[in-house]
Design an enzyme around this catalytic site. Structure first.
Site, PDB file in Angstrom:
ATOM      1  N   ASN A 271      -3.470 -10.457  17.772  1.00 47.54           N
ATOM      2  CA  ASN A 271      -3.816  -9.361  18.313  1.00 47.54           C
ATOM      3  C   ASN A 271      -4.111  -9.596  19.381  1.00 47.54           C
ATOM      4  O   ASN A 271      -5.008 -10.502  19.529  1.00 47.54           O
ATOM      5  CB  ASN A 271      -3.369  -7.449  17.935  1.00 47.54           C
ATOM      6  CG  ASN A 271      -4.690  -7.083  17.257  1.00 47.54           C
ATOM      7  OD1 ASN A 271      -5.378  -7.884  17.689  1.00 47.54           O
ATOM      8  ND2 ASN A 271      -4.637  -6.364  16.752  1.00 47.54           N
TER       9      ASN A 271
ATOM     10  N   THR B  16      -0.432 -11.139  20.674  1.00 47.05           N
ATOM     11  CA  THR B  16       0.702  -9.849  20.574  1.00 47.05           C
ATOM     12  C   THR B  16      -0.262  -8.974  21.890  1.00 47.05           C
ATOM     13  O   THR B  16      -0.972  -8.941  21.655  1.00 47.05           O
ATOM     14  CB  THR B  16       1.106  -8.564  19.375  1.00 47.05           C
ATOM     15  OG1 THR B  16       0.216  -8.214  18.787  1.00 47.05           O
ATOM     16  CG2 THR B  16       2.001 -10.150  18.805  1.00 47.05           C
TER      17      THR B  16
ATOM     18  N   ASP C 108       3.364  -5.226  12.359  1.00 49.09           N
ATOM     19  CA  ASP C 108       3.893  -5.597  10.488  1.00 49.09           C
ATOM     20  C   ASP C 108       5.631  -6.482  10.865  1.00 49.09           C
ATOM     21  O   ASP C 108       6.126  -7.396  10.470  1.00 49.09           O
ATOM     22  CB  ASP C 108       3.602  -5.336  10.054  1.00 49.09           C
ATOM     23  CG  ASP C 108       2.380  -4.606   9.849  1.00 49.09           C
ATOM     24  OD1 ASP C 108       1.113  -5.427   9.674  1.00 49.09           O
ATOM     25  OD2 ASP C 108       1.660  -3.233   9.290  1.00 49.09           O
TER      26      ASP C 108
ATOM     27  N   GLU D  45      -4.494  -9.132   4.450  1.00 47.08           N
ATOM     28  CA  GLU D  45      -4.938  -8.210   3.578  1.00 47.08           C
ATOM     29  C   GLU D  45      -4.836  -8.427   1.854  1.00 47.08           C
ATOM     30  O   GLU D  45      -4.690  -7.557   1.431  1.00 47.08           O
ATOM     31  CB  GLU D  45      -3.678  -7.040   3.318  1.00 47.08           C
ATOM     32  CG  GLU D  45      -4.315  -5.761   4.355  1.00 47.08           C
ATOM     33  CD  GLU D  45      -3.675  -4.565   4.698  1.00 47.08           C
ATOM     34  OE1 GLU D  45      -4.343  -4.333   5.513  1.00 47.08           O
ATOM     35  OE2 GLU D  45      -2.699  -4.493   4.266  1.00 47.08           O
TER      36      GLU D  45
ATOM     37  N   GLY E  27       0.807  -5.365  23.074  1.00 46.78           N
ATOM     38  CA  GLY E  27       1.715  -4.094  22.968  1.00 46.78           C
ATOM     39  C   GLY E  27       2.635  -3.940  23.234  1.00 46.78           C
ATOM     40  O   GLY E  27       3.660  -4.658  24.030  1.00 46.78           O
TER      41      GLY E  27
ATOM     42  N   ASN F  92       0.510  -1.554   0.049  1.00 50.03           N
ATOM     43  CA  ASN F  92      -0.113  -0.053  -0.058  1.00 50.03           C
ATOM     44  C   ASN F  92       1.030   1.343   0.166  1.00 50.03           C
ATOM     45  O   ASN F  92       2.191   1.301   0.436  1.00 50.03           O
ATOM     46  CB  ASN F  92      -0.833  -0.146   1.913  1.00 50.03           C
ATOM     47  CG  ASN F  92      -1.957  -0.789   1.498  1.00 50.03           C
ATOM     48  OD1 ASN F  92      -2.177  -1.598   0.581  1.00 50.03           O
ATOM     49  ND2 ASN F  92      -2.096  -1.448   2.668  1.00 50.03           N
TER      50      ASN F  92
ATOM     51  N   ASN G 144       5.440  -4.397   4.581  1.00 49.29           N
ATOM     52  CA  ASN G 144       6.295  -3.943   5.971  1.00 49.29           C
ATOM     53  C   ASN G 144       7.150  -5.238   6.740  1.00 49.29           C
ATOM     54  O   ASN G 144       7.939  -5.414   7.309  1.00 49.29           O
ATOM     55  CB  ASN G 144       5.479  -3.799   6.792  1.00 49.29           C
ATOM     56  CG  ASN G 144       4.524  -1.897   6.472  1.00 49.29           C
ATOM     57  OD1 ASN G 144       4.732  -1.290   5.485  1.00 49.29           O
ATOM     58  ND2 ASN G 144       3.696  -1.409   7.241  1.00 49.29           N
TER      59      ASN G 144
END
Ligand code: RIB
Length: 304
Positions: free
Chosen positions: A196, A226, A258, A147, A228, A16, A48
């Site tokens: 996440n 994950t 990513d 995506e 954070g 993107n 990414n």
């Protein structure tokens, strides 16, 4: 002693162009806010992840699709400059390169809207052909996310041979943007799931992150959730490991997931065990949030 060579990382994912708007607050439904700054950057979860894996030292291939436009050309040039092999990045004659509008608030939290464009036209055949040409080895790692069309993710399940007693090509699936887990293909292959905390809760219905990690692990070859700033959980075969994150100054969380996935794939391709590779990925994700944009702070091994 015979040393095994490191494996390759093969990312099947999106490319993107990001339009990044810094906002005093993220707008609520029906609300208009004035941005304080607007910039452009390279993005896409797949791109990414691929650039991160390459920076972390893995020989990295990207299977993707861009538009026949200036944005696609610039993205390809950037990927090649980052040492990502782009022989399987296709160009669509009409659809534009994918775009993302990324809103970031002063605490570094973000809201993202993606216009898939050419990413939506990547086909299962193109993915299957790319994987066949690469002659995947047991040391290689394939990384997918949501995506790209679900058929492209299913094509990976179909292409990977069943894992033998000594393992096989590893498959990581990042559940972002939140979506269902891929069905096992004809060989019954299931991925190691990376989610996440929000995605893990949505996919399992478990409010508690540890319970969600254990439930996700049962649906794949294991799970990494994950958290954070609180690090990550690794759940495999009934065992649960909690990995703390270093304390950092958060500027922008865009793309941290990513970077986590790219670093995790690179670590597994170096034949690190899962908790060790995930610990490096936690450090990589923490590094990524210290600068603006999805690619503002991509780590090299020495940075971690
Ligand atoms: O995860 C961050 C990425 O999500 C951005 O780069 C944007 O392009 C979207 O794909």
């Amino acid at each position: 002693m015979k040393l095994l060579p490191a494996g390759r990382v093969v990312v099947i994912g999106s490319v993107n162009t990001d339009r990044i708007l810094r906002c005093p607050v993220l707008p609520a439904p029906g609300e208009t806010v004035l941005a304080t700054d607007a910039t452009r950057g390279f993005g896409g979860k797949g791109a990414n992840q691929a650039v991160t894996a390459a920076r972390m030292g893995a020989a990295t291939h990207l299977v993707a699709k861009v538009g026949r436009d200036a944005e696609g050309e610039a993205a390809l040039a950037d990927l090649r400059g980052a040492n990502v092999e782009t022989g399987a990045v296709h160009t669509h004659p009409d659809a534009p390169t994918g775009q993302a509008i990324v809103l970031v608030d002063p605490a570094g939290e973000n809201s993202i809207v993606v216009v898939p464009g050419a990413n939506a036209h990547l086909t299962a055949d193109e993915v299957g052909t790319a994987l066949a040409r690469l002659h995947l080895l047991p040391v290689d790692v394939v990384l997918t996310s949501n995506e790209v069309p679900a058929a492209c993710v299913r094509a990976v399940a179909a292409a990977l041979p069943a894992a033998g007693p000594r393992g096989g090509t590893r498959w990581l699936h990042d559940t972002a943007p939140a979506g269902a887990l891929p069905d096992p293909g004809p060989t019954g292959r299931r991925p190691l799931v990376v989610a996440n905390a929000v995605e893990a809760r949505q996919l399992t219905g478990a409010a508690d992150a540890e319970a969600a990690a254990r439930a996700l692990a049962r649906q794949g070859e294991g799970a990494v959730v994950t958290l954070g700033g609180a690090g990550a959980l690794v759940a495999v075969g009934g065992a649960l490991t909690r990995l703390p994150a270093p304390t950092v100054r958060v500027v922008d969380t865009t793309g941290a997931g990513d970077v986590f996935c790219g670093a995790l794939a690179a670590g597994l391709a170096r034949l690190a065990d899962l908790p060790a590779a995930a610990a490096t990925a936690v450090a990589a994700g923490a590094f990524a949030v210290t600068a603006p944009g999805a690619r503002g702070a991509l780590p090299r091994p020495a940075d971690l």
